[in-house]
Design a protein around this motif. Structure first.
Motif, mmCIF file in Angstrom:
data_model
loop_
_atom_site.group_PDB
_atom_site.id
_atom_site.type_symbol
_atom_site.label_atom_id
_atom_site.label_comp_id
_atom_site.label_asym_id
_atom_site.label_seq_id
_atom_site.Cartn_x
_atom_site.Cartn_y
_atom_site.Cartn_z
ATOM 1 N N TYR A 131 32.608 -15.687 -40.740
ATOM 2 C CA TYR A 131 33.111 -14.420 -40.221
ATOM 3 C C TYR A 131 32.369 -13.227 -40.815
ATOM 4 O O TYR A 131 32.144 -12.220 -40.139
ATOM 5 C CB TYR A 131 34.616 -14.295 -40.434
ATOM 6 C CG TYR A 131 35.386 -15.173 -39.481
ATOM 7 C CD1 TYR A 131 35.317 -14.949 -38.117
ATOM 8 C CD2 TYR A 131 36.136 -16.242 -39.931
ATOM 9 C CE1 TYR A 131 35.993 -15.760 -37.218
ATOM 10 C CE2 TYR A 131 36.823 -17.060 -39.043
ATOM 11 C CZ TYR A 131 36.747 -16.816 -37.687
ATOM 12 O OH TYR A 131 37.404 -17.621 -36.809
ATOM 13 N N VAL A 132 31.979 -13.321 -42.071
ATOM 14 C CA VAL A 132 31.183 -12.253 -42.679
ATOM 15 C C VAL A 132 29.868 -12.097 -41.925
ATOM 16 O O VAL A 132 29.435 -10.982 -41.631
ATOM 17 C CB VAL A 132 30.922 -12.537 -44.178
ATOM 18 C CG1 VAL A 132 29.849 -11.621 -44.734
ATOM 19 C CG2 VAL A 132 32.209 -12.392 -44.970
ATOM 20 N N ILE A 134 29.215 -12.866 -38.808
ATOM 21 C CA ILE A 134 29.483 -12.283 -37.493
ATOM 22 C C ILE A 134 29.797 -10.789 -37.622
ATOM 23 O O ILE A 134 29.239 -9.957 -36.900
ATOM 24 C CB ILE A 134 30.644 -13.015 -36.791
ATOM 25 C CG1 ILE A 134 30.205 -14.425 -36.400
ATOM 26 C CG2 ILE A 134 31.109 -12.247 -35.559
ATOM 27 C CD1 ILE A 134 31.322 -15.282 -35.865
ATOM 28 N N ILE A 135 30.667 -10.437 -38.548
ATOM 29 C CA ILE A 135 31.064 -9.042 -38.700
ATOM 30 C C ILE A 135 29.888 -8.184 -39.160
ATOM 31 O O ILE A 135 29.686 -7.078 -38.655
ATOM 32 C CB ILE A 135 32.276 -8.917 -39.647
ATOM 33 C CG1 ILE A 135 33.504 -9.528 -38.946
ATOM 34 C CG2 ILE A 135 32.528 -7.477 -40.046
ATOM 35 C CD1 ILE A 135 34.703 -9.717 -39.832
ATOM 36 N N PHE A 138 27.820 -7.442 -36.198
ATOM 37 C CA PHE A 138 28.440 -6.424 -35.347
ATOM 38 C C PHE A 138 28.332 -5.028 -35.975
ATOM 39 O O PHE A 138 28.117 -4.043 -35.268
ATOM 40 C CB PHE A 138 29.905 -6.757 -35.050
ATOM 41 C CG PHE A 138 30.078 -7.719 -33.918
ATOM 42 C CD1 PHE A 138 29.653 -7.397 -32.633
ATOM 43 C CD2 PHE A 138 30.671 -8.953 -34.129
ATOM 44 C CE1 PHE A 138 29.819 -8.287 -31.579
ATOM 45 C CE2 PHE A 138 30.832 -9.848 -33.076
ATOM 46 C CZ PHE A 138 30.403 -9.512 -31.806
ATOM 47 N N VAL A 139 28.476 -4.935 -37.294
ATOM 48 C CA VAL A 139 28.320 -3.650 -37.968
ATOM 49 C C VAL A 139 26.904 -3.133 -37.744
ATOM 50 O O VAL A 139 26.696 -1.951 -37.468
ATOM 51 C CB VAL A 139 28.632 -3.759 -39.483
ATOM 52 C CG1 VAL A 139 28.149 -2.535 -40.246
ATOM 53 C CG2 VAL A 139 30.102 -3.982 -39.703
ATOM 54 N N TYR A 142 26.668 -1.956 -34.191
ATOM 55 C CA TYR A 142 27.429 -0.714 -34.062
ATOM 56 C C TYR A 142 26.641 0.455 -34.638
ATOM 57 O O TYR A 142 26.520 1.501 -34.016
ATOM 58 C CB TYR A 142 28.779 -0.855 -34.761
ATOM 59 C CG TYR A 142 29.591 0.414 -34.746
ATOM 60 C CD1 TYR A 142 30.222 0.843 -33.591
ATOM 61 C CD2 TYR A 142 29.715 1.189 -35.887
ATOM 62 C CE1 TYR A 142 30.959 2.016 -33.561
ATOM 63 C CE2 TYR A 142 30.450 2.364 -35.881
ATOM 64 C CZ TYR A 142 31.065 2.765 -34.716
ATOM 65 O OH TYR A 142 31.787 3.923 -34.695
ATOM 66 N N VAL A 155 36.208 -5.760 -32.489
ATOM 67 C CA VAL A 155 35.859 -7.167 -32.398
ATOM 68 C C VAL A 155 37.152 -7.959 -32.576
ATOM 69 O O VAL A 155 37.894 -7.740 -33.531
ATOM 70 C CB VAL A 155 34.865 -7.583 -33.508
ATOM 71 C CG1 VAL A 155 34.519 -9.044 -33.399
ATOM 72 C CG2 VAL A 155 33.620 -6.719 -33.465
ATOM 73 N N PHE A 157 39.100 -11.654 -32.935
ATOM 74 C CA PHE A 157 38.970 -13.061 -33.279
ATOM 75 C C PHE A 157 40.322 -13.723 -33.083
ATOM 76 O O PHE A 157 41.337 -13.195 -33.521
ATOM 77 C CB PHE A 157 38.544 -13.249 -34.736
ATOM 78 C CG PHE A 157 37.169 -12.758 -35.036
ATOM 79 C CD1 PHE A 157 36.061 -13.517 -34.686
ATOM 80 C CD2 PHE A 157 36.962 -11.546 -35.669
ATOM 81 C CE1 PHE A 157 34.782 -13.085 -34.964
ATOM 82 C CE2 PHE A 157 35.684 -11.103 -35.954
ATOM 83 C CZ PHE A 157 34.592 -11.871 -35.599
ATOM 84 N N VAL A 160 41.775 -16.083 -36.697
ATOM 85 C CA VAL A 160 40.748 -15.912 -37.708
ATOM 86 C C VAL A 160 41.172 -16.440 -39.088
ATOM 87 O O VAL A 160 40.358 -16.941 -39.839
ATOM 88 C CB VAL A 160 40.291 -14.438 -37.779
ATOM 89 C CG1 VAL A 160 41.377 -13.547 -38.324
ATOM 90 C CG2 VAL A 160 39.029 -14.309 -38.580
#
Length: 169
Positions: A131-132, A134-135, A138-139, A142, A155, A157, A160
């Motif tokens: 998840y880190v 993926i996030i 996305f950051v 963004y 986002v 999930f 999660v």
């Protein structure tokens, strides 16, 4: 070559974002060494010869990388008779690097890699780095698109925290 350099650049920028963020006791960093299996080709593609004005098949380049060129052309010729797997493999920039996530535990002052944790552990210890990653991606998207006012901000999930204990959540 441009795709390899661009990918390395983007991963470095994601790592810049991750450097300032801690997740409990851990922080994360993407690592992307040249591929063990394709390192000779990585060296060939990223060599100074490959970007020179004299072209890829300059005499110095050909002399230095003769074995690699023969292996490459042999693989492509053999593959042509069977399918297009080698062509896809050798033209995909991702082939030339291995990817992993370094997990840095600041309390124990230790480092491990997601590839090891994923094989040995279950639950939150395998989910958090995923998840880190993926996030952080996305950051990065963004932040990159924020300049153009064309950005994402949400986002979602599903489940999660499904396998995580309270401490990891």
């Amino acid at each position: 070559l441009n795709y390899i350099m661009s990918a390395e650049d983007e991963i470095k920028k994601v790592n810049e974002t991750l450097r300032s963020i801690r997740f409990g006791e851990d922080s994360y960093e993407f690592v992307f060494p040249k591929s063990k299996e394709f390192s000779i080709f990585y060296d060939m593609v990223t060599s100074d010869f490959s970007s020179s004005d004299s072209g890829l098949l300059a005499l110095d380049f050909e002399m230095k990388y003769n074995e690699q060129l023969e292996e490459l052309f042999s693989s492509l010729a053999q593959d042509e008779m069977n399918s297009n797997g080698a062509l896809s493999k050798f033209t995909d920039y991702r082939t030339y690097m291995d990817y992993d996530i370094k997990i840095i535990n600041h309390v124990q002052q230790s480092e491990t890699y997601y590839s090891h944790v994923f094989k040995e552990k279950s639950g939150g210890e395998t989910q958090v780095p995923f998840y880190v990653a993926i996030i952080a991606s996305f950051v990065r998207i963004y932040t990159k698109n924020k300049v153009n006012n064309d950005s994402i901000g949400l986002v979602l999930f599903d489940e999660v925290f499904d396998k995580m204990d309270d401490r990891r959540m």
